[in-house]
Motif scaffolding. Structure first.
Motif, PDB file in Angstrom:
ATOM      1  N   THR A  25       0.839  -1.198   0.000  1.00 57.77           N
ATOM      2  CA  THR A  25       0.000   0.000   0.000  1.00 57.77           C
ATOM      3  C   THR A  25       0.876   1.251   0.000  1.00 57.77           C
ATOM      4  OG1 THR A  25      -0.103   0.095   2.409  1.00 57.77           O
ATOM      5  CG2 THR A  25      -1.871  -1.094   1.297  1.00 57.77           C
ATOM      6  N   ALA A  26       0.328   2.303  -0.541  1.00 57.09           N
ATOM      7  CA  ALA A  26       0.998   3.602  -0.490  1.00 57.09           C
ATOM      8  C   ALA A  26       0.881   4.141   0.937  1.00 57.09           C
ATOM      9  CB  ALA A  26       0.348   4.554  -1.489  1.00 57.09           C
ATOM     10  N   PHE A  27       1.548   5.234   1.206  1.00 52.51           N
ATOM     11  CA  PHE A  27       1.504   5.832   2.539  1.00 52.51           C
ATOM     12  C   PHE A  27       0.144   6.460   2.809  1.00 52.51           C
ATOM     13  CE2 PHE A  27       6.146   6.247   1.598  1.00 52.51           C
ATOM     14  CZ  PHE A  27       6.595   5.402   2.593  1.00 52.51           C
ATOM     15  N   ILE A  58       7.818  16.685   0.959  1.00 50.00           N
ATOM     16  CA  ILE A  58       8.866  15.690   1.213  1.00 50.00           C
ATOM     17  C   ILE A  58       9.860  15.687   0.056  1.00 50.00           C
ATOM     18  CG2 ILE A  58       9.340  13.220   1.442  1.00 50.00           C
ATOM     19  CD1 ILE A  58       6.499  13.081   2.839  1.00 50.00           C
ATOM     20  N   ARG A  59       9.354  15.742  -1.162  1.00 56.54           N
ATOM     21  CA  ARG A  59      10.245  15.746  -2.333  1.00 56.54           C
ATOM     22  C   ARG A  59      11.162  16.959  -2.325  1.00 56.54           C
ATOM     23  NH1 ARG A  59       5.427  13.319  -5.429  1.00 56.54           N
ATOM     24  NH2 ARG A  59       6.237  11.271  -6.013  1.00 56.54           N
ATOM     25  N   ARG A  60      10.672  18.097  -1.829  1.00 56.75           N
ATOM     26  CA  ARG A  60      11.524  19.293  -1.743  1.00 56.75           C
ATOM     27  C   ARG A  60      12.670  19.078  -0.764  1.00 56.75           C
ATOM     28  NH1 ARG A  60       6.552  21.944  -2.502  1.00 56.75           N
ATOM     29  NH2 ARG A  60       6.136  22.084  -0.272  1.00 56.75           N
ATOM     30  N   GLY A  75       1.499  11.692  -7.920  1.00 58.55           N
ATOM     31  CA  GLY A  75       1.413  10.278  -7.568  1.00 58.55           C
ATOM     32  C   GLY A  75       2.380   9.840  -6.495  1.00 58.55           C
ATOM     33  N   PRO A  76       2.324   8.552  -6.184  1.00 51.54           N
ATOM     34  CA  PRO A  76       3.172   7.993  -5.128  1.00 51.54           C
ATOM     35  C   PRO A  76       4.654   8.136  -5.459  1.00 51.54           C
ATOM     36  CG  PRO A  76       1.503   6.401  -5.827  1.00 51.54           C
ATOM     37  CD  PRO A  76       1.450   7.557  -6.772  1.00 51.54           C
ATOM     38  N   PHE A  77       5.475   7.933  -4.445  1.00 54.54           N
ATOM     39  CA  PHE A  77       6.920   8.012  -4.629  1.00 54.54           C
ATOM     40  C   PHE A  77       7.407   6.868  -5.511  1.00 54.54           C
ATOM     41  CE2 PHE A  77       6.347   9.987  -0.391  1.00 54.54           C
ATOM     42  CZ  PHE A  77       6.872  11.227  -0.676  1.00 54.54           C
ATOM     43  N   GLU A  81      13.040   7.642  -5.315  1.00 53.68           N
ATOM     44  CA  GLU A  81      12.676   8.614  -4.276  1.00 53.68           C
ATOM     45  C   GLU A  81      12.595   7.931  -2.917  1.00 53.68           C
ATOM     46  OE1 GLU A  81       9.959  11.745  -6.791  1.00 53.68           O
ATOM     47  OE2 GLU A  81       9.056   9.844  -6.207  1.00 53.68           O
ATOM     48  N   LEU A  82      12.029   6.721  -2.876  1.00 54.04           N
ATOM     49  CA  LEU A  82      11.958   5.971  -1.618  1.00 54.04           C
ATOM     50  C   LEU A  82      13.361   5.645  -1.107  1.00 54.04           C
ATOM     51  CD1 LEU A  82       9.018   3.548  -2.448  1.00 54.04           C
ATOM     52  CD2 LEU A  82       8.964   5.452  -0.819  1.00 54.04           C
TER      53      LEU A  82
END
Length: 92
Positions: A25-27, A58-60, A75-77, A81-82
């Protein structure tokens, strides 16, 4: 063998004090808020903003490829990125 996306998500969940998930599952919004707190991402604190806003925050805070606008990514990471997020949480 490199970790799977599910392994990375669960490592990140453990790092921010959330529960691991057996299924893929995504976060959740709550998990994203915990991640934002862990990486010092700026989000509204009196209510949870949409997931897209929290993911952008978070991406920033993590290293993205040059020329990538965190606010434009939807969309999800992705796995890369993870991996960056998990590495940054390991270093804290």
């Amino acid at each position: 063998m490199s970790p799977t996306v599910d392994d990375l998500r669960n490592e990140i969940r453990r790092a921010v004090g959330r529960y691991e998930r057996v299924e893929s599952t995504a976060f959740t919004k709550e998990a994203l808020a915990a991640i934002c707190d862990a990486v010092d991402a700026d989000i509204e604190t009196n209510h949870l903003p949409p997931k897209s806003e929290m993911r952008a925050a978070i991406r920033r805070r993590i290293d993205l490829e040059d020329g990538v606008d965190p606010d434009a990514v939807e969309g999800p990471f992705r796995k890369a990125e993870l991996e960056s997020l998990a590495a940054s949480l390991r270093n804290e």
